[in-house]
Enzyme design. Structure first.
Site, PDB file in Angstrom:
ATOM      1  N   GLU A  54       0.884  -1.175   0.000  1.00  0.00           N
ATOM      2  CA  GLU A  54       0.000   0.000   0.000  1.00  0.00           C
ATOM      3  C   GLU A  54       0.915   1.216   0.000  1.00  0.00           C
ATOM      4  OE1 GLU A  54      -2.670   0.190   3.414  1.00  0.00           O
ATOM      5  OE2 GLU A  54      -2.419   2.360   3.448  1.00  0.00           O
TER       6      GLU A  54
ATOM      7  N   ARG B  38       1.034  10.175   1.197  1.00  0.00           N
ATOM      8  CA  ARG B  38       1.602  11.149   2.134  1.00  0.00           C
ATOM      9  C   ARG B  38       2.770  11.881   1.515  1.00  0.00           C
ATOM     10  NH1 ARG B  38       1.631   7.154   7.403  1.00  0.00           N
ATOM     11  NH2 ARG B  38      -0.191   6.118   6.551  1.00  0.00           N
TER      12      ARG B  38
ATOM     13  N   LYS C 141     -10.542  -0.920   7.265  1.00  0.00           N
ATOM     14  CA  LYS C 141      -9.268  -0.817   7.961  1.00  0.00           C
ATOM     15  C   LYS C 141      -9.601  -0.423   9.402  1.00  0.00           C
ATOM     16  CE  LYS C 141      -5.176   2.201   8.067  1.00  0.00           C
ATOM     17  NZ  LYS C 141      -4.150   2.808   7.215  1.00  0.00           N
TER      18      LYS C 141
END
Ligand code: 3PG
Length: 209
Positions: free
Chosen positions: A42, A46, A129
């Protein structure tokens, strides 16, 4: 496509969460993860390098690469254009989830409470998640949340390591665990691919025990 991705994540049961500053590191990182026995990642939005890193990894047919820390519809589109096969968010953003549904791309929004799990259910999702997992109460919290939500599966992430992943994966409601520990920032900075492979292999071995 939804099916393949979910199966890949469910089979590996581990999802490395990558914060990458230089897209040129994506290829050797993919090699290091594959060498460790874990062909998935993943890549988080960011950093500015995220889309290019996804593109480089998606070129490897054996890699199941997704986008993380996806906060906006525009990031969903950039991720999918770059070849991301799934989308992860830290929380539940209706617009992000809807865009993924429209594009038929698996999306795993963050959920930390029963209310957020119900939002995911209302959006037609079955997997969330659970973030930040350790800080929210870890496996005991997931076990409690799974009691009413029998059909929901979780990807706990946040504070997970090889030492505690067994507690999570012992729960039938846990699809996989995620985390940065296999691809820690200092390892990427120092291009320490051998250590990435070592930590990845240790985690893979722990999962199969
Ligand atoms: C995430 O975005 O999933 C978290 O930053 C991962 O948390 P960790 O660094 O504790 O694994």
């Amino acid at each position: 496509a939804v099916h393949d991705t979910e199966q890949t994540i469910a089979r590996n049961r581990l999802l490395p969460v990558v914060v990458i500053d230089d897209a040129a590191a994506a290829e050797p990182l993919a090699d290091a993860l594959i060498a460790g026995g874990l062909p998935c990642a993943e890549i988080t939005f960011r950093t500015a390098a995220a889309a290019d890193a996804i593109k480089a990894m998606a070129a490897r047919s054996e890699m199941a690469v997704g986008a993380g820390t996806v906060l906006t519809v525009e990031q969903v589109d950039r991720a999918v254009d770059a070849g991301a096969k799934f989308v992860v968010s830290p929380g539940f953003a209706p617009a992000v989830v809807q865009r993924c549904r429209d594009l038929n791309i698996p999306v795993y929004p963050g959920a930390a409470t029963a209310t957020e799990i119900q939002m995911a259910l209302d959006a037609g999702l079955g997997t969330v998640k659970f973030f930040p997992a350790e800080q929210l109460g870890g496996a005991a919290m997931i076990k409690a949340l799974a009691a009413p939500f029998r059909q929901v599966t979780f990807i706990p992430t946040g504070g997970v390591t090889t030492d505690n992943l067994g507690e999570y994966l012992a729960l039938p409601s846990v699809l996989a665990v995620g985390g940065t520990w296999m691809v820690a920032a200092d390892l990427l900075k120092n291009r320490d691919w051998a250590e990435v492979t070592r930590r990845t292999r240790a985690a893979v071995e722990r999962v199969s025990r």
